[in-house]
Design a protein around this motif. Sequence first.
Motif, PDB file in Angstrom:
ATOM      1  N   SER A  43     -16.155  27.997  75.979  1.00 28.82           N
ATOM      2  CA  SER A  43     -15.436  27.636  77.327  1.00 28.82           C
ATOM      3  C   SER A  43     -14.172  28.658  77.157  1.00 28.82           C
ATOM      4  O   SER A  43     -13.229  28.483  78.005  1.00 28.82           O
ATOM      5  CB  SER A  43     -15.071  26.341  77.602  1.00 28.82           C
ATOM      6  N   VAL A  44     -13.875  28.920  75.961  1.00 33.13           N
ATOM      7  CA  VAL A  44     -12.514  29.715  75.567  1.00 33.13           C
ATOM      8  C   VAL A  44     -12.667  31.255  76.454  1.00 33.13           C
ATOM      9  O   VAL A  44     -13.533  31.863  76.113  1.00 33.13           O
ATOM     10  CB  VAL A  44     -12.189  29.927  74.279  1.00 33.13           C
ATOM     11  N   GLN A  45     -11.568  31.325  77.187  1.00 33.48           N
ATOM     12  CA  GLN A  45     -11.467  32.764  77.675  1.00 33.48           C
ATOM     13  C   GLN A  45     -10.867  33.722  77.065  1.00 33.48           C
ATOM     14  O   GLN A  45      -9.602  33.586  77.091  1.00 33.48           O
ATOM     15  CB  GLN A  45     -11.024  32.378  79.385  1.00 33.48           C
ATOM     16  N   TRP A  46     -11.355  34.680  76.439  1.00 36.32           N
ATOM     17  CA  TRP A  46     -10.837  35.616  75.631  1.00 36.32           C
ATOM     18  C   TRP A  46     -10.146  36.878  76.521  1.00 36.32           C
ATOM     19  O   TRP A  46     -10.568  36.869  77.553  1.00 36.32           O
ATOM     20  CB  TRP A  46     -11.639  36.293  74.750  1.00 36.32           C
ATOM     21  N   ASP A  47      -9.029  37.327  76.280  1.00 39.05           N
ATOM     22  CA  ASP A  47      -8.178  38.349  77.075  1.00 39.05           C
ATOM     23  C   ASP A  47      -8.595  39.852  76.705  1.00 39.05           C
ATOM     24  O   ASP A  47      -7.720  40.812  77.096  1.00 39.05           O
ATOM     25  CB  ASP A  47      -6.804  37.946  77.287  1.00 39.05           C
ATOM     26  N   GLY A  48      -9.693  39.669  75.723  1.00 38.72           N
ATOM     27  CA  GLY A  48      -9.918  41.256  75.073  1.00 38.72           C
ATOM     28  C   GLY A  48      -9.003  41.574  74.025  1.00 38.72           C
ATOM     29  O   GLY A  48      -9.145  42.648  73.657  1.00 38.72           O
ATOM     30  N   GLU A  49      -7.922  40.575  73.659  1.00 39.47           N
ATOM     31  CA  GLU A  49      -7.228  41.285  72.574  1.00 39.47           C
ATOM     32  C   GLU A  49      -7.827  41.069  71.237  1.00 39.47           C
ATOM     33  O   GLU A  49      -8.804  40.160  71.012  1.00 39.47           O
ATOM     34  CB  GLU A  49      -5.752  40.185  72.636  1.00 39.47           C
ATOM     35  N   VAL A  50      -7.607  42.416  70.570  1.00 40.34           N
ATOM     36  CA  VAL A  50      -8.147  42.493  69.282  1.00 40.34           C
ATOM     37  C   VAL A  50      -7.120  42.253  68.197  1.00 40.34           C
ATOM     38  O   VAL A  50      -6.035  42.956  68.325  1.00 40.34           O
ATOM     39  CB  VAL A  50      -8.870  43.752  69.163  1.00 40.34           C
ATOM     40  N   ASP A  51      -7.406  40.976  67.386  1.00 44.47           N
ATOM     41  CA  ASP A  51      -6.113  40.967  66.089  1.00 44.47           C
ATOM     42  C   ASP A  51      -6.482  41.910  65.124  1.00 44.47           C
ATOM     43  O   ASP A  51      -7.380  42.141  64.620  1.00 44.47           O
ATOM     44  CB  ASP A  51      -6.711  39.522  65.777  1.00 44.47           C
ATOM     45  N   VAL A  52      -5.469  42.891  65.146  1.00 44.13           N
ATOM     46  CA  VAL A  52      -5.412  43.965  64.209  1.00 44.13           C
ATOM     47  C   VAL A  52      -5.128  43.632  62.690  1.00 44.13           C
ATOM     48  O   VAL A  52      -5.319  44.370  61.981  1.00 44.13           O
ATOM     49  CB  VAL A  52      -4.699  45.227  64.712  1.00 44.13           C
ATOM     50  N   THR A  53      -4.546  42.581  62.576  1.00 41.70           N
ATOM     51  CA  THR A  53      -3.953  41.923  61.570  1.00 41.70           C
ATOM     52  C   THR A  53      -5.290  41.035  60.885  1.00 41.70           C
ATOM     53  O   THR A  53      -5.575  39.795  61.402  1.00 41.70           O
ATOM     54  CB  THR A  53      -2.945  41.116  61.409  1.00 41.70           C
ATOM     55  N   GLN A  54      -5.898  41.583  59.538  1.00 42.66           N
ATOM     56  CA  GLN A  54      -7.049  40.812  59.068  1.00 42.66           C
ATOM     57  C   GLN A  54      -6.482  39.693  58.316  1.00 42.66           C
ATOM     58  O   GLN A  54      -5.534  39.687  57.836  1.00 42.66           O
ATOM     59  CB  GLN A  54      -7.707  41.843  58.074  1.00 42.66           C
ATOM     60  N   GLY A  55      -7.235  38.488  58.586  1.00 39.43           N
ATOM     61  CA  GLY A  55      -6.768  37.472  57.712  1.00 39.43           C
ATOM     62  C   GLY A  55      -5.538  36.722  58.258  1.00 39.43           C
ATOM     63  O   GLY A  55      -4.969  36.225  57.383  1.00 39.43           O
ATOM     64  N   ALA A  56      -5.143  36.884  59.577  1.00 39.84           N
ATOM     65  CA  ALA A  56      -4.073  36.169  60.118  1.00 39.84           C
ATOM     66  C   ALA A  56      -4.318  35.374  61.144  1.00 39.84           C
ATOM     67  O   ALA A  56      -5.322  35.225  61.768  1.00 39.84           O
ATOM     68  CB  ALA A  56      -3.014  37.271  60.620  1.00 39.84           C
ATOM     69  N   SER A  57      -3.428  34.432  61.679  1.00 41.09           N
ATOM     70  CA  SER A  57      -3.304  33.444  62.708  1.00 41.09           C
ATOM     71  C   SER A  57      -3.235  34.239  64.072  1.00 41.09           C
ATOM     72  O   SER A  57      -2.616  35.236  64.069  1.00 41.09           O
ATOM     73  CB  SER A  57      -2.338  32.537  62.756  1.00 41.09           C
ATOM     74  N   ASP A  58      -3.565  33.998  65.013  1.00 38.97           N
ATOM     75  CA  ASP A  58      -3.548  34.644  66.240  1.00 38.97           C
ATOM     76  C   ASP A  58      -3.568  33.640  67.443  1.00 38.97           C
ATOM     77  O   ASP A  58      -4.569  32.895  67.919  1.00 38.97           O
ATOM     78  CB  ASP A  58      -4.808  35.413  66.571  1.00 38.97           C
ATOM     79  N   ILE A  59      -2.524  33.388  68.145  1.00 40.01           N
ATOM     80  CA  ILE A  59      -2.385  32.432  69.197  1.00 40.01           C
ATOM     81  C   ILE A  59      -2.670  33.183  70.627  1.00 40.01           C
ATOM     82  O   ILE A  59      -2.208  34.510  70.732  1.00 40.01           O
ATOM     83  CB  ILE A  59      -0.723  31.920  69.240  1.00 40.01           C
ATOM     84  N   ASN A  60      -3.335  32.358  71.265  1.00 41.16           N
ATOM     85  CA  ASN A  60      -3.628  32.635  72.665  1.00 41.16           C
ATOM     86  C   ASN A  60      -3.419  31.494  73.534  1.00 41.16           C
ATOM     87  O   ASN A  60      -3.793  30.316  73.443  1.00 41.16           O
ATOM     88  CB  ASN A  60      -4.866  33.155  72.554  1.00 41.16           C
ATOM     89  N   VAL A  61      -2.746  31.612  74.798  1.00 39.44           N
ATOM     90  CA  VAL A  61      -2.287  30.623  75.637  1.00 39.44           C
ATOM     91  C   VAL A  61      -3.159  31.276  77.244  1.00 39.44           C
ATOM     92  O   VAL A  61      -2.679  32.296  77.517  1.00 39.44           O
ATOM     93  CB  VAL A  61      -0.932  30.255  76.021  1.00 39.44           C
ATOM     94  N   SER A  62      -4.117  30.316  77.817  1.00 37.60           N
ATOM     95  CA  SER A  62      -4.517  30.775  79.020  1.00 37.60           C
ATOM     96  C   SER A  62      -4.542  29.693  80.039  1.00 37.60           C
ATOM     97  O   SER A  62      -4.792  28.742  79.651  1.00 37.60           O
ATOM     98  CB  SER A  62      -5.959  31.224  78.597  1.00 37.60           C
ATOM     99  N   PRO A  63      -3.822  30.011  81.299  1.00 39.40           N
ATOM    100  CA  PRO A  63      -3.432  31.343  81.463  1.00 39.40           C
ATOM    101  C   PRO A  63      -1.891  31.566  80.874  1.00 39.40           C
ATOM    102  O   PRO A  63      -1.187  30.788  80.552  1.00 39.40           O
ATOM    103  CB  PRO A  63      -3.368  31.350  83.054  1.00 39.40           C
ATOM    104  N   SER A  64      -1.612  32.769  80.792  1.00 37.99           N
ATOM    105  CA  SER A  64      -0.404  33.163  80.237  1.00 37.99           C
ATOM    106  C   SER A  64       0.777  33.049  81.012  1.00 37.99           C
ATOM    107  O   SER A  64       1.763  33.045  80.717  1.00 37.99           O
ATOM    108  CB  SER A  64      -0.461  34.537  79.508  1.00 37.99           C
ATOM    109  N   SER A  65       0.458  32.920  82.331  1.00 42.82           N
ATOM    110  CA  SER A  65       1.499  32.455  83.421  1.00 42.82           C
ATOM    111  C   SER A  65       0.659  32.033  84.508  1.00 42.82           C
ATOM    112  O   SER A  65      -0.389  31.985  84.648  1.00 42.82           O
ATOM    113  CB  SER A  65       2.211  33.771  83.737  1.00 42.82           C
ATOM    114  N   TYR A  66       1.558  31.032  85.376  1.00 43.77           N
ATOM    115  CA  TYR A  66       0.862  30.439  86.195  1.00 43.77           C
ATOM    116  C   TYR A  66       1.852  30.251  87.624  1.00 43.77           C
ATOM    117  O   TYR A  66       2.905  29.681  87.271  1.00 43.77           O
ATOM    118  CB  TYR A  66       0.193  28.955  85.911  1.00 43.77           C
ATOM    119  N   ASP A  67       1.387  30.541  88.878  1.00 40.55           N
ATOM    120  CA  ASP A  67       2.188  29.918  89.883  1.00 40.55           C
ATOM    121  C   ASP A  67       1.468  29.074  90.744  1.00 40.55           C
ATOM    122  O   ASP A  67       0.270  29.118  91.256  1.00 40.55           O
ATOM    123  CB  ASP A  67       2.142  31.278  91.071  1.00 40.55           C
TER     124      ASP A  67
END
Length: 626
Positions: A43-67
């Motif tokens: 159910s997680v909606q990825w935003d297409g971002e590719v983590d270029v740092t191998q072996g690192a944490s990667d935060i994602n918030v969806s939606p990244s903004s909201y009106d």
Amino acid sequence: MLFRCTRMIGYAILFMLIFFYKTGFADFSLTPDISFIPVPDDSVQWDGEVDVTQGASDINVSPSSYDYGSMPIGSSSTKMFLVSNRGSETLVIYSATGTGSDPDQFEVVSSSMLTPPYSLSPGVTIGVRIRFSPTSVGQKSATVQINSNDPDENPLNVNLFGTGLGPDITLTPPSYNFGHVITGSSTSHIFVVSNVGNTDLSVTSVSLAGPDPGEFTIDSGGGSFTLSAGATRNITVSFRPSSLGPKGALLHIASNDPDNGSLDAALSGTGIMPDIAIAPTSKDYGHVTRGKSSSQTFVLSNTGNATLTASSTRLVGSNPDQFSIDSGGGSFTLAAGSSRNLVASFRPTALGEQSAVLRISSNDPDEDPLNIYLNGTGVEQDIAVSPDSVNYGDILVGSSSTQNVAIRNAGTATLFVNSVQLTGSHPDQFSLDDGSENFSLTPNQTHNVVISYRPTTEDSHAAILQITSNDPDENPFDVPLNGTGVSTAIAVSPHEKNFGFVQVDSCSTQTFEISNPGSAALEISKIEIIGEDLAHFNLDSVYTAFSMPPGASKKIKITFCPALAGEKSALLRIHNNVADRNPLDVNLSGQAIEPVVSVSPKRLHFNQVPIDSSARQDLSITNTGS
């Protein structure tokens, strides 16, 4: 595998609880009321971002903004935000801070309270509900800034937007001090009611409340009304203090503004008042002699707490021309607590009661004008003397006659008698016996002066009783005195009388003449006969008091009627007013005789004589008496 997944989800939930409790979005009023909802991996909606740092944490918030869109004030809308760790290492969230323009318009809905840091295992996603609850109109925005160990998204900003719908009342100014206002007067101010909201503002009432609402009035713009978005309305309020001191009230506006439906504007002001006072408050000048004056100093004071402005000071009333303002009149100002002298005089040119009003017009709200009542009586001294001349007539030299001269004040002012003295031709023939000292007489009062005439010579004498006083037109007042010195005398002819021989039981009468040879009236008070033989002498009448003018005479008769033989004597006594001949005695005398008869013979004897015949004898009768 299921157990492992379950354990990972539990750790994720635990870390997120710690994260949201610690930040709680509290910096922008996001409450620590966070609901964490596990989310399946698919159910997680990825935003297409590719983590270029191998072996690192990667935060994602969806939606990244909201009106949240537009919402009425007082309502709310909740949005689920998904927080994921898409890296291969544990994501540690150190803090989350609410920033931006309106952080208080958003809140996080949660029920856990844990302490950061928060950790999310790789692949774990949780849901966080954030609620938008606008409390005022207009666009709102906030930013959630998340600090974590994500190597390339630290911090991560989540932008929130929304619009509050509704009326929004504002009042300009929000309060007002009317300052110092003189009691009984007023000053006004315009308040501007504005609807800065985006829907119609409905004002249901405009009223006054607070401690002193009666000191203020809503002159215009009150009542109920509606203002469209962006519209304004003027409300005019006046401060009309009725008493001294600070006053306060509230301009209360009731409306449909959802967060400010009861708007109160503080009103204040101070009632001040110039307060004119004068001492004395009236003046009776009493009796003032015509042509003279009497002055009074009045002290004008401002006992109020505002500047007193006097526009005029003048005399009005029945007789203003009899009074004058000598100084301190005209127009003037007095600061609070200060005073000023005003001198007014009474200068009567007419007699009788006079009155006027000293009138001061000023800005005193309850004593304008101030009336000071003046009165006085124009008076004048007027000496009256009774009698206005004295004639003593004929007065015996060496004696005296006394007369009273009454000095009366016939005027309306006090008469001051400075001297009473004798002048003229013969002042030495008169004397002031009483009442000649200096004295004063109130109106209609009388003072007696006693003057005697004591002539020392036979002559006419004249003098003047001279009275000096403050009578304006009869000073001095002269009273003529006249008199004549005269002397008295008495003469009786004969000055003595011997009646000679008068037979007992017989009478002899002699006429005496009493005359007045002097220059004054002869006063006979009594004529009598005295002495041992007074019974043998008789006056022809009973003589009571009578007067004989100079040159007059009067005859009286005395009869000698002896009852016994022998020498008789008495005195005719005349009581009179001749000093050296009172009484006057006249000697009376006479010889009373009685006949003695002897007969011889003592006895006659004729013997027998025939009838129709006669016999004769001689008898000798002889008077042998005195």
